[in-house]
Scaffold this motif. Structure first.
Motif, PDB file in Angstrom:
ATOM      1  N   THR A 137     -40.899  11.272  93.634  1.00 49.87           N
ATOM      2  CA  THR A 137     -40.077  10.313  94.376  1.00 49.87           C
ATOM      3  C   THR A 137     -40.550   8.911  94.017  1.00 49.87           C
ATOM      4  O   THR A 137     -41.746   8.673  93.858  1.00 49.87           O
ATOM      5  N   LEU A 138     -39.594   8.042  93.848  1.00 51.74           N
ATOM      6  CA  LEU A 138     -39.894   6.651  93.511  1.00 51.74           C
ATOM      7  C   LEU A 138     -39.168   5.735  94.480  1.00 51.74           C
ATOM      8  O   LEU A 138     -38.082   6.053  94.945  1.00 51.74           O
ATOM      9  N   GLU A 139     -39.775   4.616  94.726  1.00 50.66           N
ATOM     10  CA  GLU A 139     -39.113   3.583  95.512  1.00 50.66           C
ATOM     11  C   GLU A 139     -38.441   2.630  94.525  1.00 50.66           C
ATOM     12  O   GLU A 139     -39.110   1.882  93.811  1.00 50.66           O
ATOM     13  N   LEU A 140     -37.123   2.707  94.467  1.00 47.74           N
ATOM     14  CA  LEU A 140     -36.377   1.872  93.525  1.00 47.74           C
ATOM     15  C   LEU A 140     -35.940   0.576  94.198  1.00 47.74           C
ATOM     16  O   LEU A 140     -35.683   0.553  95.404  1.00 47.74           O
ATOM     17  N   PRO A 141     -35.833  -0.493  93.431  1.00 47.56           N
ATOM     18  CA  PRO A 141     -35.331  -1.752  93.997  1.00 47.56           C
ATOM     19  C   PRO A 141     -33.911  -1.579  94.531  1.00 47.56           C
ATOM     20  O   PRO A 141     -33.158  -0.729  94.057  1.00 47.56           O
ATOM     21  N   VAL A 142     -33.552  -2.386  95.511  1.00 49.65           N
ATOM     22  CA  VAL A 142     -32.224  -2.307  96.105  1.00 49.65           C
ATOM     23  C   VAL A 142     -31.357  -3.475  95.641  1.00 49.65           C
ATOM     24  O   VAL A 142     -30.195  -3.299  95.303  1.00 49.65           O
ATOM     25  N   GLU A 143     -31.920  -4.661  95.586  1.00 45.86           N
ATOM     26  CA  GLU A 143     -31.144  -5.858  95.278  1.00 45.86           C
ATOM     27  C   GLU A 143     -31.203  -6.191  93.790  1.00 45.86           C
ATOM     28  O   GLU A 143     -32.218  -5.980  93.130  1.00 45.86           O
ATOM     29  N   PRO A 198     -31.483  -9.055  92.098  1.00 53.65           N
ATOM     30  CA  PRO A 198     -32.556  -9.915  91.586  1.00 53.65           C
ATOM     31  C   PRO A 198     -33.885  -9.164  91.405  1.00 53.65           C
ATOM     32  O   PRO A 198     -34.641  -9.455  90.486  1.00 53.65           O
ATOM     33  N   VAL A 199     -34.146  -8.195  92.262  1.00 50.90           N
ATOM     34  CA  VAL A 199     -35.376  -7.419  92.141  1.00 50.90           C
ATOM     35  C   VAL A 199     -35.303  -6.518  90.904  1.00 50.90           C
ATOM     36  O   VAL A 199     -36.282  -6.363  90.178  1.00 50.90           O
ATOM     37  N   TRP A 200     -34.133  -5.929  90.649  1.00 48.66           N
ATOM     38  CA  TRP A 200     -33.952  -5.128  89.431  1.00 48.66           C
ATOM     39  C   TRP A 200     -34.242  -5.982  88.194  1.00 48.66           C
ATOM     40  O   TRP A 200     -34.942  -5.547  87.286  1.00 48.66           O
ATOM     41  N   PHE A 201     -33.659  -7.176  88.158  1.00 47.33           N
ATOM     42  CA  PHE A 201     -33.863  -8.067  87.020  1.00 47.33           C
ATOM     43  C   PHE A 201     -35.345  -8.411  86.871  1.00 47.33           C
ATOM     44  O   PHE A 201     -35.884  -8.427  85.767  1.00 47.33           O
TER      45      PHE A 201
END
Length: 161
Positions: free
Chosen positions: A47-53, A55-58
């Motif tokens: 399980t991973l905590e993936l970014p939601v927004e 700007p965080v992905w970028f």
């Protein structure tokens, strides 16, 4: 250039065949890792905590890998290269070995022990590429693509399972 301007200017991303080849080989090496991430998440083994927004992905996919490459393969490898001999064990120089340890420890401190261990071998590969190509930009491009593939595989696994 003063003695502390550590090789961050990169004139070697000229698209030469050897750099393109290294880039493609690096992406090929990442394919089984991306597949393993996809399968492990699909099977609920990871399980991973993936970014939601966005700007965080970028930030995670583009900004951090570029900053890490300039900091570790640019500044730190450049600095260590000025003070250490070119001695090596196999194809790994002492400079690359120490830089990769620091890179891994940074991931241990900021993320987890598991991630710190997992990034060690890719860090050695990026260090080897840096030494062979003298290109920080090539390392940064590979690192960005590796992060993109990793997070794409994880996201697809969560979308479909």
């Amino acid at each position: 250039m003063s003695s502390f301007d550590i090789e961050v200017i990169d004139n070697n991303w000229s698209g030469s065949i050897s750099n393109v080849r290294l880039f493609i080989i690096s992406l090929g090496l990442a394919l089984p890792v991306w597949a393993a991430v996809y399968l492990a998440i699909s099977a609920n083994w990871l399980t991973l905590e993936l970014p939601v927004e966005a700007p965080v992905w970028f930030w995670v996919i583009v900004i951090l890998p570029i900053a890490e490459e300039f900091a570790f393969r640019g500044f730190l490898m450049g600095l260590l290269g000025r003070f250490l001999s070119n001695s090596s064990f196999g194809f790994i120089t002492i400079n690359n070995f120490l830089t990769s340890i620091c890179f891994s420890m940074a991931h241990v401190v900021t993320r987890s022990l598991a991630l710190g261990v997992l990034v060690y071998l890719p860090s050695l590969w990026l260090g080897w590429i840096r030494e062979k190509s003298s290109s920080i930009l090539l390392c940064a491009a590979i690192h960005v693509m590796w992060n993109l593939g990793f997070f794409a595989a994880a996201s697809l696994a969560y979308l479909f399972f």
